[in-house]
Design an enzyme around this catalytic site. Structure first.
Site, PDB file in Angstrom:
ATOM      1  N   GLU A  34      64.333   9.121 102.370  1.00 24.29           N
ATOM      2  CA  GLU A  34      63.842   9.970 101.285  1.00 24.29           C
ATOM      3  C   GLU A  34      63.034   9.096 100.340  1.00 24.29           C
ATOM      4  O   GLU A  34      63.583   8.209  99.690  1.00 24.29           O
ATOM      5  CB  GLU A  34      65.005  10.560 100.474  1.00 24.29           C
ATOM      6  CG  GLU A  34      65.569  11.856 100.957  1.00 24.29           C
ATOM      7  CD  GLU A  34      66.593  12.384  99.946  1.00 24.29           C
ATOM      8  OE1 GLU A  34      66.254  12.521  98.749  1.00 24.29           O
ATOM      9  OE2 GLU A  34      67.731  12.644 100.358  1.00 24.29           O
ATOM     10  N   ASP A  45      69.365  14.285  88.971  1.00 26.26           N
ATOM     11  CA  ASP A  45      69.722  12.901  89.268  1.00 26.26           C
ATOM     12  C   ASP A  45      70.542  12.269  88.152  1.00 26.26           C
ATOM     13  O   ASP A  45      70.386  12.603  86.974  1.00 26.26           O
ATOM     14  CB  ASP A  45      68.460  12.078  89.510  1.00 26.26           C
ATOM     15  CG  ASP A  45      67.761  12.494  90.789  1.00 26.26           C
ATOM     16  OD1 ASP A  45      68.424  12.474  91.839  1.00 26.26           O
ATOM     17  OD2 ASP A  45      66.569  12.844  90.748  1.00 26.26           O
TER      18      ASP A  45
END
Length: 246
Positions: A34, A45
């Site tokens: 990724e 996140d």
């Protein structure tokens, strides 16, 4: 063999390092990479990835750098772009998705693009053989799960708990996994809170794990040089790949 997906922040600390790290990870157990697109407000996140996002932007990251990294990496390791929708939308999706396919990128992970909004791009993704990775979360009901996973491609990103990446929260994932498997044969990968200590438990009943914060933590260590960071990330990848396949 259960799969390992590794997230790294593109362009941090610099473009050539991202290429070298990506290729090293591919040689040390990582099945899918990724490439994270630095963004100023990465809402899904945790603090480590957020910090790396901000550092990359401060160092001058541009979307063009993602394309340049991808051109070197995608022919050698299964590559996805992970980013927030605004980053992609500003590039013009009608032009970007064919370009991603041309470069060799195999999918996008867009955590802030709701399933309903993503549907308008389904044909664009399909025409270019690019997967738009589907998310399911513990807060989703049966009907929602069925709707989201019915046409899922490549793999399903199963959020291990409600919250942000990098947390150490632990919970029983088996009922959730069973709910998903009722409606799909697509592989299920578990993300959020996966590290060497939790990987073996998290992967039970799943087909793979997605690891981000554990790698980014190494990238942020200022006492390590580039070679040391790559060596530590490579060792981390080998350990986690081994843990999920015991």
């Amino acid at each position: 063999m259960k799969k390992l997906v590794a997230f790294i922040t593109s362009g941090y600390p610099e473009k050539s390092f991202s290429v070298d790290l990506a290729l090293a990870l591919g040689e040390n157990g990582v099945d899918t990479l990724e490439l994270g697109v630095p963004f100023s407000d990465p809402v899904a996140d945790g603090p480590l990835i957020e910090k790396a996002n901000h550092k990359a932007l401060e160092l001058g990251f541009k979307f063009q750098h993602l394309l340049e990294i991808s051109k070197e990496v995608a022919p050698k390791i299964d590559t996805l772009w992970m980013g927030y929708f605004n980053s992609f939308y500003q590039q013009n999706m009608d032009e970007l998705i064919p370009l991603a396919s041309e470069i060799g990128v195999n999918g996008l992970i867009i955590p802030d693009l709701p399933h309903e909004e993503a549907l308008k791009y389904s044909q664009l993704f399909r025409n270019n053989t690019i997967a738009n990775i589907s998310f399911v979360a513990p807060t989703d009901g049966e009907e929602r799960i069925q709707e989201v996973v019915s046409e899922a491609q490549k793999f399903i990103y199963m959020v291990a708990y409600t919250g942000i990446t990098g947390s150490g929260v632990s919970e029983d994932l088996q009922p959730f996994l069973s709910s998903i498997k009722k409606y799909t044969q697509t592989p299920i990968y578990v993300g959020f809170g996966v590290n060497p200590k939790t990987a073996r438990e998290k992967v039970k009943g799943a087909d793979g794990v997605i690891v981000g914060s554990a790698f980014v933590d190494v990238l942020l260590k200022e006492n390590l040089n580039y070679s040391q960071k790559i060596a530590q990330c490579s060792e981390l990848a080998k350990i986690i790949k081994n843990e999920i396949n015991l």
